[in-house]
Scaffold this motif. Structure first.
Motif, PDB file in Angstrom:
ATOM      1  N   UNK A 133       0.564  -1.460   0.121  1.00  0.00           N
ATOM      2  CA  UNK A 133      -0.003  -0.424  -0.406  1.00  0.00           C
ATOM      3  C   UNK A 133       0.851   1.011   0.266  1.00  0.00           C
ATOM      4  N   UNK A 134       0.298   2.068  -0.418  1.00  0.00           N
ATOM      5  CA  UNK A 134       1.275   3.276  -0.694  1.00  0.00           C
ATOM      6  C   UNK A 134       0.571   4.727  -0.336  1.00  0.00           C
ATOM      7  N   UNK A 135      -0.376   4.615   0.811  1.00  0.00           N
ATOM      8  CA  UNK A 135      -1.750   5.413   1.010  1.00  0.00           C
ATOM      9  C   UNK A 135      -0.356   5.329   2.953  1.00  0.00           C
ATOM     10  N   UNK A 136      -0.781   6.581   3.014  1.00  0.00           N
ATOM     11  CA  UNK A 136      -0.278   7.356   4.005  1.00  0.00           C
ATOM     12  C   UNK A 136       0.052   6.630   5.466  1.00  0.00           C
ATOM     13  N   UNK A 137       0.613   6.751   6.153  1.00  0.00           N
ATOM     14  CA  UNK A 137      -0.004   5.544   7.965  1.00  0.00           C
ATOM     15  C   UNK A 137       0.341   6.379   9.052  1.00  0.00           C
ATOM     16  N   UNK A 138      -0.452   6.413  10.006  1.00  0.00           N
ATOM     17  CA  UNK A 138      -0.190   6.654  11.025  1.00  0.00           C
ATOM     18  C   UNK A 138      -0.063   5.931  12.111  1.00  0.00           C
ATOM     19  N   UNK A 139       0.891   6.544  13.088  1.00  0.00           N
ATOM     20  CA  UNK A 139       1.322   5.536  13.965  1.00  0.00           C
ATOM     21  C   UNK A 139      -0.463   5.006  15.180  1.00  0.00           C
ATOM     22  N   UNK A 140      -0.372   4.164  16.359  1.00  0.00           N
ATOM     23  CA  UNK A 140      -1.212   4.354  16.741  1.00  0.00           C
ATOM     24  C   UNK A 140      -1.138   5.173  17.420  1.00  0.00           C
ATOM     25  N   UNK A 141      -2.781   5.877  18.029  1.00  0.00           N
ATOM     26  CA  UNK A 141      -2.372   6.516  18.537  1.00  0.00           C
ATOM     27  C   UNK A 141      -2.368   6.529  19.794  1.00  0.00           C
TER      28      UNK A 141
END
Lengths: 433, 143
Positions: free
Chosen positions: A314-322
């Motif tokens: 996947x190329x979509x941005x990833x966010x860290x666990x909140x």
């Protein structure tokens, strides 16, 4: 498994073209249809033509949760009610809830996002999705439901509660994917054990867990106890509900549905955008939503983003666990709780002081919220019964506002710490990081 | 003939009772009788002291939550059947006791019963009519 290969693995330059198009049309639509946005944009000297590149978004003012409350119930809707096919609401900071609407197309987008989420956890049309998120105004239940149907899985709309029956259903119906809050997953594991039901008697293989903060050690715990893959999912009703971001089995950040949202991380104090990898407050702009689009919505959730391609493709941005909040909102058993809600209840009850403290703990498997209330001298009596009645009354009133059970503990006056500025209202003993 | 009882709110926290007694001791107040009603998270300390007014002021100054309650105090012979007799008088007159505690006055070979009764005035009239020895504030506190 990747549900929408074209979008989820799209080269970023191409994705950004989609984003710019969506952003332009959203800014135009909110300017034309939502008085609050028109006023704000005018004041800032901005208009529908101010978006030339994606970076221009930074010039726009933020949208806050209070903006939604101030426009309660439908003031931020960008379409007429005849186009709204669904309403959801989440708790507000002072009793009034935050209402969001969905057009038919919005529901469709949401189902698509949840289909991506469930696919990432391995769900296919052969699966049986055990949906123990609450059905109702809360977006969790119906969000998972529509996504599971989109995937073609068999959905069991079991909703929350009646845990023993849930285990029996899992056994008899052959549930393969579990959807619920992580703390409820642990509770289910515990009850299954008490009932003498072994993992080998269940067909569970994965779970999508969200709606409350949890840690990696809790993930390991769930995975070991239930013998499944545990996936973290993220969402909030103001953006669309669950499905905003989801982990893939790499467990290396949550993939954001960037063809529908633009994500930013800002410094919560200055409002300045932070570079990738730096921790700050998550801000989302919806770029396809019709009913309740939001521009630069401040989530108050703390995370960091990363635009690198994931090992999953996947190329979509990833966010860290909140990892926390920039405000005092607590999430208890999946329910948003603001200390101010409790305060407004206490203020209405004769005999309480506006001094209180909230103790949050995770004893056993579920979150426990203890509300410590100072007893007013005028109310104190020598009778135990009277104080117990009072305790019950406070408990009942708070529970009717929060919709979760709380423990009320009466404490001596002037024992709750006073402070000059912001009172220390919350002691969170859960180890979430 | 009512007597004054002090009630103090106590959180279930180590050392709170010690704090109350220390404050009273430092101010030369003598506790005549003491009883604690407790629940899982708080307790109510009920006391008869020699100088109730002063004790209330001092406890308040020290941030305790105190209330004053009128109670009925009776002096009985310290022998079998004394309490039973009084309770049957109250029962015959449909007077309910919310709570009760006793202490001994060894010098006088007497037992003192402190009773919390909803309708204290009527209870006093009835007990007096039945020839029961009541202790008023003064006799009790200076006992």
């Amino acid at each position: 498994m990747i549900w929408n290969k074209e979008i989820e693995t799209m080269p970023r330059e191409q994705l950004e073209v989609l984003q710019l198009e969506g952003l332009r049309s959203t800014v135009k639509r909110v300017y034309e249809n939502v008085p609050m946005y028109k006023k704000r944009f005018d004041e800032a000297g901005l208009g529908p033509d101010s978006i030339k590149t994606l970076d221009d978004l930074q010039k726009f003012p933020f949208t806050l949760k209070t903006d939604l409350r101030d426009n309660y119930p439908f003031g931020i809707f960008a379409v007429p009610m005849k186009d709204i096919v669904r309403l959801h609401a989440s708790s507000g900071t002072t009793g009034k809830s935050t209402v969001v609407g969905y057009t038919k197309n919005d529901i469709d987008i949401w189902a698509e996002l949840m289909a991506r989420t469930l696919s990432a956890a391995g769900a296919t049309s052969d699966d049986v999705v055990h949906n123990a998120y609450g059905y109702g105004l809360f977006t969790g239940g119906l969000g998972v439901h529509y996504g599971a149907e989109r995937v073609g899985a068999s959905v069991i709309p079991v909703s929350g509660g009646n845990t023993k029956r849930q285990i029996t259903i899992m056994q008899d119906f052959g549930s393969t994917i579990l959807a619920c809050t992580p703390s409820y997953a642990l509770y289910l594991a515990e009850v299954a054990k008490e009932m003498g039901v072994k993992n080998s008697e269940l067909k569970l293989k994965a779970g999508v867990f969200g709606a409350e903060p949890w840690s990696n050690s809790m993930r390991k715990d769930i995975e070991e106890r239930l013998g499944i893959l545990a996936i973290d999912i993220y969402g909030l009703s103001e953006i669309i509900g669950p499905g905003v971001a989801y982990e893939c089995p790499e467990k290396d950040g949550l993939h954001i549905g960037e063809d529908h949202f633009i994500v930013e991380v800002i410094d919560p104090d200055t409002g300045k955008r932070l570079p990738p990898g730096e921790k700050g407050e998550l801000v989302f702009t919806t770029i396809t939503k019709e009913a309740t689009p939001v521009i630069r919505y401040r989530t108050r959730d703390i995370s960091a983003i990363n635009f690198e391609r994931c090992a999953c493709g996947r190329t979509t941005a990833r966010m860290d666990r909140v990892t926390g909040r920039t405000d005092d909102m607590l999430i208890i058993r999946g329910v948003n709780v603001f200390p101010s809600q409790i305060e407004s209840v206490l203020m209405k009850i004769e005999g309480t002081e506006p001094h209180y403290q909230l103790i949050v703990d995770r004893t056993g498997k579920l979150d426990i919220l203890e509300v410590q209330v100072e007893v007013n001298e005028r109310f104190f009596s020598d009778r135990v019964r009277q104080l117990e009645d009072f305790e019950r009354k406070v408990k009942g009133e708070i529970e009717s506002v929060l919709n979760i059970s709380v423990d009320v503990k009466l404490v001596e006056p002037k024992t709750i710490q006073r402070s000059e500025g912001k009172a220390k209202r919350v002691i969170d003993r859960r180890n979430l990081n | 003939m009512k007597a004054t009882q002090l009630s103090v709110f106590l959180e279930n926290k180590q050392g709170r009772l010690a704090d109350v007694t220390r404050v009273l001791a430092e101010n030369d107040i003598n506790i005549r009788a003491l009883f604690i009603a407790d629940t899982s998270d708080f307790g109510i300390l009920r006391m008869i002291v020699d100088k109730p007014r002063k004790a209330i002021d001092i406890l308040k100054e020290n941030q305790f939550t105190v209330s004053e309650t009128d109670v009925v105090a009776v002096e009985l012979l310290d022998k079998p059947g004394s309490l039973a007799k009084i309770l049957s008088v109250l029962n015959d007159n449909s007077l309910n006791i919310e709570y009760l505690y006793c202490f001994l006055d060894t010098e006088r070979n007497a037992a003192v019963d402190i009773m919390r009764i909803e309708d204290a005035s009527r209870a006093i009239d009835i007990l007096q009519g039945a020839g029961v020895k009541l202790l008023g504030g003064d006799d009790l506190h200076e006992l």
